[in-house]
Design a protein around this motif. Structure first.
Motif, PDB file in Angstrom:
ATOM      1  N   UNK A  15       0.797  -1.165  -0.134  1.00  0.00           N
ATOM      2  CA  UNK A  15       0.015  -0.094  -0.082  1.00  0.00           C
ATOM      3  C   UNK A  15       0.825   1.422   0.109  1.00  0.00           C
ATOM      4  N   UNK A  16       2.004   1.353   0.819  1.00  0.00           N
ATOM      5  CA  UNK A  16       2.757   2.374   0.839  1.00  0.00           C
ATOM      6  C   UNK A  16       3.526   2.532  -0.211  1.00  0.00           C
ATOM      7  N   UNK A  17       3.981   1.688  -1.073  1.00  0.00           N
ATOM      8  CA  UNK A  17       4.833   1.736  -2.165  1.00  0.00           C
ATOM      9  C   UNK A  17       3.964   2.288  -3.410  1.00  0.00           C
ATOM     10  N   UNK A  18       2.751   1.781  -3.424  1.00  0.00           N
ATOM     11  CA  UNK A  18       1.700   2.091  -4.638  1.00  0.00           C
ATOM     12  C   UNK A  18       1.474   3.536  -4.166  1.00  0.00           C
ATOM     13  N   UNK A  19       1.216   3.931  -2.959  1.00  0.00           N
ATOM     14  CA  UNK A  19       0.760   5.450  -2.853  1.00  0.00           C
ATOM     15  C   UNK A  19       1.828   6.306  -3.261  1.00  0.00           C
TER      16      UNK A  19
END
Length: 83
Positions: free
Chosen positions: A26-30
């Motif tokens: 989730x963090x890396x896609x954000x």
């Protein structure tokens, strides 16, 4: 890989628990869009490598994950306006 390089990349994806793997994804896609637009070439390369590592681990763990019909080629064609 040297210790500083390993620290920069984070915990190996295979060593992450399920909750942490999802959180990392989730963090890396954000952060992807901002990295693409404003990151240095080295930052973008590191981001790409880490994102691929996390995604590959997710797919390894979930080979039978559900796929939405709209995310298939056939489903996309069904949404396209007919001429």
């Amino acid at each position: 890989m040297t210790e500083p390089e390993n620290q920069h990349r984070g915990v190996e994806a295979a060593r992450l628990g399920e909750h942490d793997l999802i959180k990392e994804l989730e963090n890396i896609h954000r952060s992807r869009h901002d990295t693409l637009l404003h990151g240095s070439p080295a930052a973008l390369a590191a981001h790409t490598t880490r994102m691929a590592e996390l995604e590959e681990e997710y797919l390894r763990r979930h080979p039978e994950r559900p796929v939405s019909a709209g995310r298939t080629r056939e489903g996309a064609r069904a949404r396209a306006p007919q001429e």
